[in-house]
Design a protein around this motif. Structure first.
Motif, mmCIF file in Angstrom:
data_model
loop_
_atom_site.group_PDB
_atom_site.id
_atom_site.type_symbol
_atom_site.label_atom_id
_atom_site.label_comp_id
_atom_site.label_asym_id
_atom_site.label_seq_id
_atom_site.Cartn_x
_atom_site.Cartn_y
_atom_site.Cartn_z
ATOM 1 N N ARG A 273 0.845 -1.192 0.000
ATOM 2 C CA ARG A 273 0.000 0.000 0.000
ATOM 3 C C ARG A 273 0.884 1.246 0.000
ATOM 4 N NH1 ARG A 273 -5.152 -0.224 2.275
ATOM 5 N NH2 ARG A 273 -4.806 1.977 2.702
ATOM 6 N N ARG A 291 4.199 -1.796 3.135
ATOM 7 C CA ARG A 291 3.403 -0.571 3.228
ATOM 8 C C ARG A 291 4.317 0.634 3.346
ATOM 9 N NH1 ARG A 291 -1.775 -2.632 6.744
ATOM 10 N NH2 ARG A 291 -1.738 -4.788 5.996
ATOM 11 N N ASP B 43 -7.537 -5.170 10.175
ATOM 12 C CA ASP B 43 -6.642 -4.832 9.073
ATOM 13 C C ASP B 43 -6.888 -5.749 7.882
ATOM 14 O OD1 ASP B 43 -3.990 -3.376 8.283
ATOM 15 O OD2 ASP B 43 -3.634 -5.489 7.843
ATOM 16 N N MET B 47 -7.776 -3.138 5.292
ATOM 17 C CA MET B 47 -6.575 -2.502 4.753
ATOM 18 C C MET B 47 -5.617 -3.429 4.018
ATOM 19 S SD MET B 47 -6.613 0.714 5.401
ATOM 20 C CE MET B 47 -7.957 1.640 6.173
ATOM 21 N N MET B 48 -5.560 -4.668 4.392
ATOM 22 C CA MET B 48 -4.504 -5.563 3.933
ATOM 23 C C MET B 48 -4.503 -5.770 2.420
ATOM 24 S SD MET B 48 -3.849 -9.424 5.327
ATOM 25 C CE MET B 48 -4.860 -10.201 4.043
ATOM 26 N N PRO B 49 -3.328 -5.688 1.789
ATOM 27 C CA PRO B 49 -3.289 -6.007 0.349
ATOM 28 C C PRO B 49 -3.528 -7.505 0.140
ATOM 29 C CG PRO B 49 -1.068 -5.581 1.183
ATOM 30 C CD PRO B 49 -2.009 -5.281 2.310
#
Lengths: 551, 551
Positions: A273, A291, B43, B47-49
């Motif tokens: 990210r 990240r 997360d 958020m986590m890829p």
């Protein structure tokens, strides 16, 4: 967490391969715990709501305690001990490959490093870090060094203790030898203090296997050559127009531009990210979860994109780590300096180059149109390149250009080494600092907040860290030169935005190599046939800036 | 992590207060580890890829292992044992307050619950969960129950083992008594299987201290009254116009509206976040760090705001937890049902009420203007309220309105209980399901994907969980009624957007109470003088919908 109940006596009957597998399971668990710590830190900087700070501190502390327990587990020690014994009786390279052998070496080093320090010392350092950070922030605000001095004094005391334990650990041999030699030449008796070699031990926390002696030679040479180069540029009394870098740069457009450039350079957004934080950083939670952050300034476009490219360099290293050995120490970056070489290679060798702006300027012009960017629309890559590479001595390290930057680092290196090894006192720091800024950069420091109080590093006990920034710059030039030799027409590839050729080369020659070598210097030697060489760095700066400033 | 080296023999010489403090330190460490797990999960969803999934699974598993070790530590067991002994010899309530005593009670329950299960069973359940989740997704996609049935069979087998161990743990007394009674009445010998009471043990994992017997009475009464109510509404063959709820609702504007409403209701954005995820949820990482999510649908405005208000209700509970006892079990929510009561109270009693839309409709109209919202601009709160409260039996639980919702739950409750206690087989599930949907909702289930394959719960071994949704609705009505009695003019406060009065009352009477009581029913009794009562719930539904549908 696997708890091996077997005692070391029982381990004696296991094969080296089986011992390695047992070690590997434990190292991976430690790796996972460190990944979690990484996520906690990233979240804290980027996502966490402000009121959560106190709870997060507790969570991090519990996790750090567990990680320390795992890292110093007596069973882990027994496995490492048994593998060490095997080395005497069998040729481990017949059953283990070089990566596996390197895992054992690094694991042993880290185990010794973790276990040699008494728990009270580790705790005292942690307490001091947080107290000193607050005191430093206040001291900097008031530009009052006296408010920070007692904490620096205490840091020096504790860091000397740390170094002293490390010298005894058996894995800081270089530092131990320096100390032994100094003691002998001074005729010191057992118990009489001698701090020589201590800086070497601290340096090696961040820059594995690098010799302070070599650092000194490199830095002296840089001083001799860069100080006159800065003077020459100053004497020209000329600056290229950079008015189109300043102005009104919409943050959303900057964001779109930064995301596009980092992706085209090769950042894998499926495994990472890009966000925003106060201080840009890259958190390598895992090679599949990298990240990075940047920050955007509305009235200056350079900061955002430079920060993005810099962090993209770090991210490519993290994403390019050796897939076969994820979660094991061998896949970790070799050193802070080598990590910084990757960010600086992309930031400076690529992002500050003419070919890069041949590629990037049309994209930039696409993103920023309208009346406030009329001048930008007419600029050529050549003009843009020159504007982007202004040299101008200033007080603040993090704002420094690549010519002046090493002088900021050398100042800090000379002072922190002299402090730890007892050649200057804490009280003398501001005076020494100001004299060096006068000599190296031609600047009169008026206030300590723009002088020795500007950086947070010393408040956090990070002594031995600063040199890695400049080692990173030197590595970067030599690595880029090697890439140029290996890749035909690299400049043309860059000018067309074909970054994958360079990325692939770096993946194979740097990232996937991980911690296989014992020092950055070994890596450079294997890659280029030469040791790290300040002359090459000086030549790079001289040629580049002679053209830009018509010297 | 504090490792207490003291054996239980030595603990005998410590005061009860000192034992409690030692317990407290360990419980807080466990609390911190659970906070970290909460962050990892949040997360992962938000958020986590995507490529990080495999590494995250390893991180979570290491953390779960460590948490389990901490929760089953023999030293923790010794402290609890010693405190249990003290109860016989001294009056602990003289040295410990009710919150501290509750901490001991819950800690003991959890310790028994964690330690009674063999590690192999825990592992087998975890493996089955992940395998069954995949099989269920495939089975649902193909609407082929036979592909899921073997996994459900295995879940039933393992859950019976779990329940059986729990009956022996000494902390599931209610379940043990039911089983004992059934065995006696059936004249069973030692070793002959009997699954009666097993559902009680599973239910109590999610709904502490609640009796299955009471649940059955409540649910039977709901069936008797709601089935005819649904039929009456259906017979009316009339729906209010809700065309202004559908249309083109810009996601950015929905986001702004949702953030504003949740903040005005009382969500503290300094101690939490509102993001977007595929399935809305609230993660109570810590009362100072409450993260909720919602999701927005462009063409239907109701989903986003309803989800936001629902999760805000959960968040207020988490943010309102007892400050004196953060990180200790007493500050945890009493049960899933009580937690759900807080989300439903805000979603239904407030967010689906007339006074709420008197407050919210003008704000909504501010946010959505322009040609596609012309009709919305003319609607009255009364019309809006009626449109927002449509009743329409459907196959899918998560899309159900508050009248039909209990019938979805009762179907699942009756089936899962019969499965675990051996009254129906896994093969019979679809037939039983479809018969019940016909009887309770008047619907012919054509495909299992809109029938017994619609929910993920059984694939994750969550049996005993479904009833908490409907317990939550009943709690919500009784709690809201109590609030109305306690707060003069509550409706007017809501109509003016003065939510703080209700929030404060809930903070004091529900949130800060945490797990002080042993069951949700005890909480309701203390609050209203009455047990949980389905009649009150039926009256609420009947009155509300008689007016809306003019019955």
């Amino acid at each position: 967490m696997t708890v091996l109940a077997k005692s070391s006596a029982e381990l004696g009957s296991e094969s080296a391969r089986s011992l390695y597998e047992k070690l590997s399971v434990r190292l991976k668990d430690i790796g996972h715990l460190k990944s979690i710590s990484g996520l906690l830190q990233w979240d804290q900087e980027v996502m966490m709501p402000p009121k959560a700070a106190a709870a997060r501190a507790m969570q991090s502390s519990v996790l750090a305690g567990l990680t320390h327990e795992a890292q110093t587990s007596p069973v882990l020690g027994s496995i490492l001990e048994e593998l060490e014994k095997r080395k005497q009786t069998e040729d481990l390279s017949k059953v283990l490959n070089p990566y596996e052998l390197a895992n054992i070496r690094i694991a042993r080093h880290r185990y010794k490093e973790e276990t040699v320090l008494p728990a009270e010392l580790v705790k005292a350092c942690a307490v001091l870090d947080s107290e000193a950070a607050g005191a430093w922030a206040q001291a900097r605000k008031e530009s009052d060094y006296s408010k920070f001095a007692p904490y620096l004094e205490e840091h020096v005391k504790l860091l000397r203790q740390k170094a002293s334990y490390r010298l005894k650990s058996g894995v800081y041999e270089e530092a131990r030898k320096i100390n032994e030699k100094a003691r002998a030449s001074l005729g010191l008796k057992e118990g009489e203090p001698c701090y020589k070699g201590y800086y070497q031990a601290l340096l090696n926390t961040y820059e594995a296997g690098f010799k302070d002696e070599q650092l000194q030679v490199l830095f002296n040479d840089l001083k001799e050559n860069i100080v006159p180069l800065i003077a020459k540029i100053k004497a020209k009394n000329f600056q290229h127009d950079n008015s189109y870098i300043e102005g009104d740069f919409d943050v959303e457009k900057q964001t779109a531009f930064s995301h596009r450039i980092s992706k085209e350079i090769g950042f894998d957004t499926e495994g990472g990210r890009l966000d925003v934080s106060v201080h840009p950083f890259t958190s390598g939670i895992h090679p599949s979860d990298v990240r990075m952050t940047t920050r955007y300034t509305i009235n200056n476009f350079q900061e955002g994109i430079t920060g993005t490219i810099h962090e993209t360099g770090h991210s490519l290293y993290e994403q390019g780590r050796n897939k076969e050995y994820h979660d094991l120490p061998i896949s970790d970056a070799l050193s802070m300096g080598v990590h910084e070489s990757q960010s600086l290679l992309w930031e400076r060798m690529v992002g500050l180059s003419k070919p890069f702006w041949e590629y990037a300027l049309p994209i930039l012009k696409e993103h920023f149109q309208g009346p406030s960017h009329e001048k930008l629309q007419t600029v050529t890559p050549e003009e843009y390149y020159k504007a982007f590479n202004r040299v101008e001595p200033g007080f603040i390290r993090i704002e420094a250009d690549e010519v002046c930057y090493p002088m900021h680092i050398i100042t800090r290196y000379e002072i922190e080494k002299a402090l730890v090894e007892g050649d200057i006192t804490v009280a003398e720091v501001p005076g020494v600092w100001n004299a060096k800024y006068k000599e190296y950069l031609g600047l009169e420091v008026k206030e300590d907040r723009q002088g020795c109080l500007q950086d947070t590093h010393w408040a956090l006990g990070l002594i031995g860290y600063f040199p890695t920034y400049t080692l990173g710059s030197i590595y970067a030039v030599q690595i880029f030169n090697a890439a140029k030799e290996a890749i035909p027409n690299l400049d043309q590839h860059i000018a067309k935005g074909e970054f994958h050729v360079l990325k692939k080369w770096l993946n194979e020659n740097i990232h996937e190599q991980g911690s296989l070598r014992e020092s950055g210097d070994d890596l450079i030697k294997d890659l280029t046939g030469k040791s790290l060489d300040s002359k090459i760095y000086v030549r790079y700066l001289t040629e580049k800036y002679s053209e830009i400033y018509d010297l």
